[in-house]
Write a protein that holds these residues in place. Structure first.
Motif, PDB file in Angstrom:
ATOM      1  N   ALA A  40      31.678  48.587  38.328  1.00 48.80           N
ATOM      2  CA  ALA A  40      31.769  47.289  38.979  1.00 48.80           C
ATOM      3  C   ALA A  40      32.850  46.424  38.336  1.00 48.80           C
ATOM      4  CB  ALA A  40      30.419  46.571  38.908  1.00 48.80           C
ATOM      5  N   ASP A  41      33.417  45.532  39.126  1.00 53.51           N
ATOM      6  CA  ASP A  41      34.458  44.634  38.637  1.00 53.51           C
ATOM      7  C   ASP A  41      33.997  43.834  37.421  1.00 53.51           C
ATOM      8  OD1 ASP A  41      35.743  45.570  40.879  1.00 53.51           O
ATOM      9  OD2 ASP A  41      36.158  43.602  41.739  1.00 53.51           O
ATOM     10  N   ASN A  42      32.738  43.342  37.458  1.00 57.14           N
ATOM     11  CA  ASN A  42      32.276  42.493  36.353  1.00 57.14           C
ATOM     12  C   ASN A  42      32.173  43.263  35.037  1.00 57.14           C
ATOM     13  OD1 ASN A  42      29.939  43.899  37.193  1.00 57.14           O
ATOM     14  ND2 ASN A  42      28.611  42.231  36.497  1.00 57.14           N
ATOM     15  N   VAL A  44      34.364  45.625  34.054  1.00 62.97           N
ATOM     16  CA  VAL A  44      35.739  45.629  33.558  1.00 62.97           C
ATOM     17  C   VAL A  44      36.121  44.231  33.077  1.00 62.97           C
ATOM     18  CG1 VAL A  44      38.156  46.109  34.136  1.00 62.97           C
ATOM     19  CG2 VAL A  44      36.341  47.577  35.030  1.00 62.97           C
ATOM     20  N   GLU A  45      35.670  43.180  33.769  1.00 67.19           N
ATOM     21  CA  GLU A  45      35.944  41.804  33.335  1.00 67.19           C
ATOM     22  C   GLU A  45      35.378  41.538  31.944  1.00 67.19           C
ATOM     23  OE1 GLU A  45      34.340  39.301  36.413  1.00 67.19           O
ATOM     24  OE2 GLU A  45      36.109  39.546  37.686  1.00 67.19           O
ATOM     25  N   SER A  84      33.329  36.775  30.785  1.00 61.13           N
ATOM     26  CA  SER A  84      34.348  37.043  31.792  1.00 61.13           C
ATOM     27  C   SER A  84      35.076  35.781  32.263  1.00 61.13           C
ATOM     28  CB  SER A  84      33.729  37.779  32.981  1.00 61.13           C
ATOM     29  OG  SER A  84      32.715  37.009  33.567  1.00 61.13           O
ATOM     30  N   LYS A  88      40.099  37.961  35.610  1.00 62.35           N
ATOM     31  CA  LYS A  88      39.961  38.455  36.986  1.00 62.35           C
ATOM     32  C   LYS A  88      40.498  39.884  37.000  1.00 62.35           C
ATOM     33  CE  LYS A  88      40.562  33.985  39.248  1.00 62.35           C
ATOM     34  NZ  LYS A  88      40.933  33.146  38.136  1.00 62.35           N
ATOM     35  N   VAL A  89      39.812  40.754  37.714  1.00 60.67           N
ATOM     36  CA  VAL A  89      40.257  42.147  37.786  1.00 60.67           C
ATOM     37  C   VAL A  89      40.213  42.649  39.219  1.00 60.67           C
ATOM     38  CG1 VAL A  89      39.460  42.683  35.445  1.00 60.67           C
ATOM     39  CG2 VAL A  89      37.978  43.163  37.384  1.00 60.67           C
ATOM     40  N   GLU A  90      41.009  43.654  39.462  1.00 68.18           N
ATOM     41  CA  GLU A  90      40.916  44.448  40.685  1.00 68.18           C
ATOM     42  C   GLU A  90      40.665  45.869  40.218  1.00 68.18           C
ATOM     43  OE1 GLU A  90      43.961  44.126  43.717  1.00 68.18           O
ATOM     44  OE2 GLU A  90      44.528  42.181  42.892  1.00 68.18           O
ATOM     45  N   VAL A  91      39.597  46.465  40.721  1.00 71.64           N
ATOM     46  CA  VAL A  91      39.236  47.808  40.298  1.00 71.64           C
ATOM     47  C   VAL A  91      39.265  48.727  41.510  1.00 71.64           C
ATOM     48  CG1 VAL A  91      37.441  49.243  39.252  1.00 71.64           C
ATOM     49  CG2 VAL A  91      37.786  46.914  38.450  1.00 71.64           C
ATOM     50  N   ALA A  96      42.905  49.977  37.461  1.00 73.71           N
ATOM     51  CA  ALA A  96      42.469  48.586  37.376  1.00 73.71           C
ATOM     52  C   ALA A  96      43.663  47.710  37.019  1.00 73.71           C
ATOM     53  CB  ALA A  96      41.371  48.430  36.322  1.00 73.71           C
ATOM     54  N   VAL A  98      44.410  43.639  35.590  1.00 72.88           N
ATOM     55  CA  VAL A  98      43.708  42.559  34.907  1.00 72.88           C
ATOM     56  C   VAL A  98      44.588  41.314  34.877  1.00 72.88           C
ATOM     57  CG1 VAL A  98      42.608  41.845  32.738  1.00 72.88           C
ATOM     58  CG2 VAL A  98      42.524  44.249  33.446  1.00 72.88           C
TER      59      VAL A  98
END
Length: 159
Positions: A40-42, A44-45, A84, A88-91, A96, A98
């Motif tokens: 999930a994005d969170n 990686v955040e 976090s 902000k990330v895009e996975v 990914a 950042v």
């Protein structure tokens, strides 16, 4: 001569009891190839946020308004600081990207700190998730001065 039967993924042929099946699933495949892992994005955040905070010269994360609101919520009893905030990330499936909003300490070389942050974030995210980090964009929103008060609870000029 081998008794191995090549069966389609997830399938088997009748009358093959006791014989090893090879394919994409089943007992004959490596455990790491069975199934799918989604990150999930969170997640990686949080990893990127922790990796950024570990770099000397970083005072905090988040733009002005996010830091202000964060400072208020951090002081609420039972509240925990957001790892976090400012991240902000895009996975994707394998990659990914950042984006970070940071506040640096006064006197540090911003270019050096930014390089250290990129190294820390890329190393941590790639090691922990297996995702390739394609970029780490850093926005320096502020410089923290040693005499600035973080929470507004320090001594005033007049007592």
């Amino acid at each position: 001569m081998s008794d191995t039967i090549n069966a389609p993924a997830g399938g088997s042929e009748s009358g093959t009891a006791g014989k090893a099946l090879t394919g994409h699933t089943g007992a004959g495949t490596a455990p790491e190839t069975r199934g799918r892992t989604t990150i999930a994005d969170n997640v990686v955040e949080k990893i990127a946020g922790m990796a950024t905070r570990e770099v000397p010269g970083i005072h905090s994360l988040g733009s002005g308004m996010a830091r202000t609101l964060g400072a208020v919520t951090d002081k609420v009893p039972g509240g925990r600081p957001s790892m976090s905030r400012g991240v902000k990330v895009e996975v994707g499936e394998r990659q990914a990207a950042v984006d970070l909003d940071v506040v640096v300490e006064y006197g540090v070389a911003i270019v050096d700190v930014a390089g250290d942050v990129r190294t820390s974030v890329i190393t941590s995210v790639e090691r922990m998730t297996g995702l390739e980090v394609v970029e780490v964009n850093i926005t320096v929103d502020d410089v923290h001065l040693a005499d600035e008060e973080d929470g507004g609870e320090g001594e005033g000029r007049v007592q």
